[in-house]
Design a protein around this motif. Sequence first.
Motif, PDB file in Angstrom:
ATOM      1  N   THR A   1      -1.867   4.077   5.770  1.00  0.00           N
ATOM      2  CA  THR A   1      -0.595   4.776   5.887  1.00  0.00           C
ATOM      3  C   THR A   1      -0.818   6.271   6.035  1.00  0.00           C
ATOM      4  O   THR A   1      -0.159   6.940   6.830  1.00  0.00           O
TER       5      THR A   1
ATOM      6  N   PHE B   1       5.163  -3.380   5.619  1.00  0.00           N
ATOM      7  CA  PHE B   1       6.144  -2.887   6.574  1.00  0.00           C
ATOM      8  C   PHE B   1       7.460  -3.603   6.324  1.00  0.00           C
ATOM      9  O   PHE B   1       7.525  -4.611   5.618  1.00  0.00           O
TER      10      PHE B   1
ATOM     11  N   LYS C   1       7.197   0.472  10.126  1.00  0.00           N
ATOM     12  CA  LYS C   1       6.755   1.277   8.996  1.00  0.00           C
ATOM     13  C   LYS C   1       7.585   2.553   8.974  1.00  0.00           C
ATOM     14  O   LYS C   1       7.899   3.117  10.026  1.00  0.00           O
TER      15      LYS C   1
ATOM     16  N   ASP D   1      -1.171  -3.245   5.836  1.00  0.00           N
ATOM     17  CA  ASP D   1      -0.170  -2.340   5.280  1.00  0.00           C
ATOM     18  C   ASP D   1       1.158  -3.074   5.143  1.00  0.00           C
ATOM     19  O   ASP D   1       1.441  -4.008   5.885  1.00  0.00           O
TER      20      ASP D   1
ATOM     21  N   SER E   1       3.675  -8.076   4.800  1.00  0.00           N
ATOM     22  CA  SER E   1       2.437  -7.445   5.248  1.00  0.00           C
ATOM     23  C   SER E   1       1.750  -8.363   6.248  1.00  0.00           C
ATOM     24  O   SER E   1       2.157  -9.514   6.451  1.00  0.00           O
TER      25      SER E   1
END
Length: 277
Positions: A98, A235, A254, A233, A40
């Motif tokens: 997301t 990934f 992602k 987020d 992240s």
Amino acid sequence: MEAVANPKSDTLEKPWIQGLNAVLDLTDRNNNPRLRTTMSCHFKKDRLAFFLPPEMASLQPENLRYMHRIAKKHNCRLIEDRRSVNLHPIIEQRSIDTNAMTLGISMLLMQAGMPGAAPEPSTPHRLHPDNLHIDVAELISMASCVAPNSKRIVLLPNQFIVDVLDNETSPIVGYACKLVTAEAITTLAHFDSKHFRAIGYQAGNQFVMHVFLAGGPLHSPQIWANPNTISNDNFRFQLFKSTHPGHDFGLMYKTLYLDLENTNQGPKKFSSEPIAH
């Protein structure tokens, strides 16, 4: 937003996906689990910080070498992620981010020619067991191969995409076509702009989209997305080994999943108008 279909021309620049595929051709595309991981990133005080899996130095030294190179080039911090408590607020924030990206992709697909209501994020957010899986390296190769015969469309980013890209409003160039293989018939689509690059395919009643955040060869790794897109987020990071010095190639992306099927309806199909067959 309107989609403007442009005729093919020899004067048009080659799609970005073809350049990406050409560099990947210098590497071993085998899907080596040892060279894949999840990480992240957070953006604080004008500086990106990558949170790396514990014990990366001993378990994935090649991946760590790549991360050191990208951190040095772009003045980023590398932090070993040892968090095990108080994750609830972080998980909530990641879910929101997301979802916004997924909704933006949904609208982009509609702008590119998918009829009907906008597809919704898959629940659970993953590939359904019976749907086609295409490895990201193979997908890049497929999209690059069909790019010259794909329909080229210039799109204005929808509001979801504008928000995710931190108010970036540059036009997005989209390419799409239907592809027939021995295994399946699918629709490929990829999008390219200054801060947004993505590639995806139809998998049964879902659409799978990979949004590229950063990557490139070891000697010159790049951050393709803006800080707002890459941060807050999880990934995936995947390294492709090369026999050419300095050409180990990294990809950070992602993966988003959209349902193309509503209650009492079959899978949605792209219209033939903007899609090249």
